[in-house]
Design an enzyme around this catalytic site. Structure first.
Site, mmCIF file in Angstrom:
data_model
loop_
_atom_site.group_PDB
_atom_site.id
_atom_site.type_symbol
_atom_site.label_atom_id
_atom_site.label_comp_id
_atom_site.label_asym_id
_atom_site.label_seq_id
_atom_site.Cartn_x
_atom_site.Cartn_y
_atom_site.Cartn_z
ATOM 1 C CE LYS A 185 131.313 47.628 81.363
ATOM 2 N NZ LYS A 185 131.166 47.138 79.967
ATOM 3 C CB THR A 186 126.631 50.225 89.449
ATOM 4 O OG1 THR A 186 127.879 50.667 90.014
ATOM 5 C CG2 THR A 186 126.559 48.703 89.535
#
Length: 289
Positions: A137-138
């Protein structure tokens, strides 16, 4: 702690720096016209507490603009404000041309490194011997910088992308009708070199995944108490029968991470390492003549 991971970076990263500079000045540099081409020195100040991270990115911004950076602390160093972190030498126009891009990079990267360090310190204080990892989750287009910050801060990056490891979640399993079928299909294309991780919502699902040969079992969204009970039960039941790692994920934060520490858990993964992270406040000031 002082370290550098610059040699891990792929060849493409310098092209990204070029693109970010081009994004910030797509046509005329009006402000640069005002300050001109005189040789100047700028000071990089650390104005809030943090861990320095992102040095290669900062360096490359100014290298592409014919400037030179002289660092006064090493990457990975914890600092308190107000700290003279570096001097940057170059033409006034070029210093200001790179200022915002370089500061955005280092502020974000250092913020992630600082949060990672705080979590790593909690891990050390409690003696948890497992792995604490970030997740995928970037920010699109910024993953390399964010994962770099995780490394500098002292945590694990987990998988970098979809090609790094095979992770089978509810949608993958649904498409095949069972965990076993999904694992078999994944193994047929992933070969011997890729590990397979399966997201499980119950002990029954975990048992099926282990039986089918999964390498890592993710116990997803378990409570801290439920996690400890399930982890012990699974490790006891499969001891000397199958080799696997247990991972816990879902809702773990810096405030709650210690409650998940458990000798039967091998990995804790946290999206909050890279999401909702406060940036470290840096400023770049040209010295007055």
């Amino acid at each position: 702690m002082s370290t550098s991971y610059a040699h891990l970076l792929p060849p493409s990263w310098k092209t990204q720096i070029t693109q970010w500079i081009e994004e910030d000045v797509p046509s005329f540099d009006y402000g640069g016209y005002v300050v001109g081409e005189t040789d100047q020195i700028a000071i990089l100040y650390g104005k809030s507490e943090g861990v320095l991270a992102g040095v290669p990115f900062f360096d490359e911004v100014f290298k592409q603009l014919d400037c030179r950076v002289e660092w006064h602390i090493s990457e990975g160093t914890h600092f308190t404000p107000i700290k003279k972190v570096a001097h940057v030498y170059g033409k006034a126009r070029n210093l200001l041309l790179g200022e915002r891009v370089a500061l955005n990079l280092i502020s974000r990267c250092s913020g992630i490194a600082y949060k990672s360090r705080l979590i790593a310190d909690i891990q050390k204080a409690y003696g948890f011997k497992g792995i604490i990892a970030a997740t995928r989750k970037t920010t699109p287009g910024f993953r390399l910088v964010e994962k770099y910050g995780v490394l500098v801060g002292g945590l694990d990056t987990h998988r970098m992308d979809l090609s790094a490891m095979i992770m089978l979640k509810d949608n993958h399993i649904w498409s095949q009708g069972s965990i076993t079928k999904a694992i078999q299909l994944a193994r047929s294309v992933g070969g011997f070199s890729l590990k397979i991780e399966v997201e499980c919502r119950s002990e029954a699902e975990a048992d099926e995944a282990i039986e089918a040969g999964a390498d890592i079992i993710m116990l997803d969204n378990f409570t801290d108490r439920g996690l400890k009970d399930a982890a012990k039960s699974l490790k006891d039941r499969w001891r000397d029968k199958r080799q696997f790692l247990l991972e816990s994920s879902g809702g773990i934060t810096i405030d709650t991470v210690a409650s998940y520490f458990n000798d039967n858990i091998d990995i804790l993964s946290m999206s909050t390492v890279t999401q909702g992270v406060a940036h470290i406040d840096f400023s770049l000031k040209i010295q007055k003549s």
